[in-house]
Design a protein around this motif. Structure first.
Motif, short mmCIF file in Angstrom:
data_model
loop_
_atom_site.label_atom_id
_atom_site.label_comp_id
_atom_site.label_asym_id
_atom_site.label_seq_id
_atom_site.Cartn_x
_atom_site.Cartn_y
_atom_site.Cartn_z
N TYR A 72 -28.80 -15.63 -30.31
CA TYR A 72 -29.23 -14.23 -30.36
C TYR A 72 -30.68 -14.10 -29.91
CZ TYR A 72 -25.16 -13.69 -33.44
OH TYR A 72 -23.90 -13.71 -33.96
N ARG B 173 -30.49 -16.91 -25.10
CA ARG B 173 -30.10 -16.09 -26.24
C ARG B 173 -29.44 -14.81 -25.78
NH1 ARG B 173 -34.45 -16.61 -31.06
NH2 ARG B 173 -34.36 -18.86 -31.25
N CYS C 70 -27.29 -17.89 -34.83
CA CYS C 70 -28.47 -17.13 -34.42
C CYS C 70 -29.21 -17.80 -33.27
CB CYS C 70 -29.41 -16.92 -35.60
SG CYS C 70 -28.76 -15.74 -36.80
N THR D 252 -27.88 -10.85 -27.26
CA THR D 252 -27.93 -9.86 -28.33
C THR D 252 -26.51 -9.55 -28.77
OG1 THR D 252 -29.90 -8.86 -27.40
CG2 THR D 252 -28.60 -7.51 -28.91
N PRO D 253 -26.20 -9.69 -30.07
CA PRO D 253 -24.83 -9.40 -30.50
C PRO D 253 -24.46 -7.96 -30.21
CG PRO D 253 -26.31 -9.57 -32.38
CD PRO D 253 -27.08 -10.01 -31.17
N PRO E 77 -32.15 -9.15 -33.19
CA PRO E 77 -30.89 -9.28 -33.93
C PRO E 77 -30.84 -10.51 -34.84
CG PRO E 77 -30.46 -8.67 -31.66
CD PRO E 77 -31.93 -8.97 -31.74
N ALA F 207 -21.30 -9.39 -35.89
CA ALA F 207 -22.18 -10.55 -35.95
C ALA F 207 -22.55 -10.96 -37.36
CB ALA F 207 -23.47 -10.24 -35.17
#
Length: 479
Positions: free
Chosen positions: A308, A24, A305, A26-27, A312, A291
């Motif tokens: 992410y 994953r 998602c 993080t935007p 977020p 995002a």
């Protein structure tokens, strides 16, 4: 990873239904991201909580009166004898007692439990936690259609055509009231509603209803919609019909304390301003970033998602749910969860956690769907236990095994196969053969492929052989 019932709990195990299968990210935040600053002079929780407490005073009284209630009906409502007893004890009519109990259920002051009901965590926090009070009142606000008075018989034909579509215009009306300082003439609100209905009829809406900042309990309108799921209006409604629907909407919003009516005008109460602003904030903090996914389908949201990190992703879920009627958001997420992708299934229930108690009825119905059953059971248990849920206390051995295979399939499809080793160790409690036997008997369509993949990566040859035998047994229908 999911433990089978009766196994020891590992401190480093991953919670069921939340597979860490994919890498994953993080935007990247965009400028201006973050919570909106509180406008100068805007009341804070300490000022807003007292009117919310007054609004729900009867619900609190009946929740405290009930305590641990042995039995309620299938919908969680009071049995007739208990409604009469509550009325006598609290000096209420039976109807008022039933209404107060319904509000207590909706707000989380009481919770269905083992065929009965018990005080909810929010009841314990009611006197000292202003934020908890506002979140509870917000659930009442979201369900304003439940408190709207039933229309007179002469108007029900009109409502069967207009009510469902008019309710979808409520966010536009509320946002307009939020932006205007002071009362707005009901004639002006009626014109705004007329234009919204007309745009919807011609398919030329602005899209605002799709990005609704204020969700609603649209299922409550079914009583006035009749059997027509999506009523079509071929001719413009008469002004008197629009006025009747607007009057019904404003009465419902007044009943939950969001709107104040006086002299043919309406304005938001301080609580109403807070609720609309909170919903708008949920949308804006995400929609203004690269995002933002609020205009996408549930499947597109979950697919995005998956990349992410949890924080977020939850922000995206909050904005997406806030941008449409809650019942529609929940239905879309549950539909997406029934697909073949196990990772998206787990993420769908993460998103449903954001919806909270408003999703409970639909999730309870999902327990009857084999693909969703273990996820739904865990979700429901978490709604009743804020301190954390032990899966073995909630799931049967069969449900736990099915969930283990499902989350392993998510690892297999989206992660590195080496992660399967940890997935086995986190669930087997030193007895992988027993785990594989349960997985083989789970009936999960991916059981054979998961066990074959485990056999290919597990470093212990004996464990790998056991996984391979179980996979072979699945292919050949072995017991």
């Amino acid at each position: 990873m999911t433990r089978l019932p009766g196994t020891a709990r590992r401190a480093d195990s991953v919670q069921p239904g939340r597979p860490a299968a994919a890498r994953r990210r993080t935007p990247k935040p965009a400028p201006g991201r973050g919570r909106l600053p509180l406008p100068e002079g805007f009341p804070g929780p300490a000022e807003l909580a007292p009117p919310a407490r007054r609004m729900l005073a009867d619900a609190v009284r009946i929740a405290r009166w009930a305590g641990e209630l042995a039995a309620v009906d299938k919908r969680g409502e009071l049995l007739p004898e208990d409604a009469r007893a509550a009325g006598r004890a609290l000096a209420m009519t039976v109807g008022a007692a039933a209404k107060a109990w319904g509000q207590a259920l909706l707000v989380g002051l009481v919770e269905p439990r083992d065929g009965g009901a018990a005080p909810g965590w929010r009841l314990h926090a009611w006197e000292h936690d202003d934020e908890a009070v506002l979140r509870g009142w917000s659930a009442l606000f979201d369900a304003w259609t439940l408190l709207a008075p039933v229309p007179p018989a002469a108007l029900r034909g009109v409502f069967a055509v207009l009510a469902g579509q008019a309710v979808d215009q409520a966010p536009q009306l509320l946002s307009f009231l939020h932006l205007v300082a002071g009362p707005v003439a009901e004639s002006e609100l009626m014109e705004l509603l007329r234009r919204g209905l007309d745009e919807r009829r011609h398919g030329s809406g602005t899209g605002f209803a799709t990005l609704s900042p204020v969700p609603h309990a649209a299922s409550a309108v079914s009583a006035v919609r009749g059997t027509c799921r999506e009523p079509q209006i071929d001719t413009p409604p008469a002004p008197s019909d629009i006025a009747a629907v607007l009057d019904w909407m404003l009465d419902g919003l007044t009943a939950v304390g969001a709107v104040v009516r006086a002299e043919d005008a309406a304005e938001l109460s301080p609580l109403g301003h807070w609720a609309v602003r909170a919903k708008l904030e949920d949308i804006c903090t995400v929609a203004q970033t690269e995002a933002g996914h609020i205009e996408q389908s549930a499947l597109e949201l979950l697919d995005a998602c998956a990349n992410y990190s949890p924080g977020p992703a939850r922000a995206e879920y909050r904005a997406w749910v806030a941008a449409r009627p809650v019942d529609r958001a929940v239905a879309e997420l549950l539909e997406a969860a029934q697909g073949e992708d196990a990772l998206l299934r787990g993420l769908a229930f993460e998103a449903l956690r954001v919806a909270g108690g408003t999703a409970e009825q639909a999730v309870r119905a999902a327990v009857d769907e084999p693909v969703l059953r273990p996820y739904a059971l865990l979700w429901l248990a978490e709604q009743l236990d804020e301190g954390g849920v032990v899966p073995s206390d909630v799931l049967s051995a069969e449900d736990a095994a099915w969930l283990w295979v499902d989350t392993a399939a998510a690892v297999l499809d989206h992660g590195e196969t080496e992660l399967l080793v940890g997935h086995v160790e986190g669930a087997c409690a030193g007895d992988p053969v027993r785990l594989f036997a349960r997985a083989r008997q789970s009936g999960h369509p991916r059981a054979a492929s998961v066990l074959t993949a485990v056999a290919g990566v597990y470093p212990d040859p004996a464990v790998a052989r056991a996984a391979r035998r179980s996979a072979f047994s699945v292919h050949h229908g072995g017991a």
